[in-house]
Design a protein around this motif. Structure first.
Motif: not given
Length: 76
Positions: A26-30, A57-62, A65-67
């Motif tokens: 759920a966390k990674w899918g969100s 989009g890449v900045v948001i994904a990265v 990921f760290f959060v």
């Protein structure tokens, strides 16, 4: 029959593993959906263009990921 039950004696490792898997998915899918939606909205609804939208989009994904990554030892 009710006297055979002893609170806390049942093995629950499978339930714990299933719960952790569900929370993780759920966390990674969100995060994936959020990055994808931001990318698509910026690409099609603004003058940002494909490359700018992909970069955001890449900045948001990265950043996500760290959060969202787990710190310390993984759950058992």
């Amino acid at each position: 029959m009710a006297s055979e039950y002893h609170r806390g004696d049942m093995e629950i490792q499978e339930q714990v593993s299933t719960y952790h898997l569900f929370v993780s998915l759920a966390k990674w899918g969100s995060l994936a959906l959020a990055a994808l939606l931001i990318f698509l909205v910026l690409w099609f609804c603004t003058a940002t263009g494909f490359m700018g939208s992909a970069a955001v989009g890449v900045v948001i994904a990265v950043a996500g990921f760290f959060v969202l990554r787990e710190h310390g030892e993984p759950a058992h």
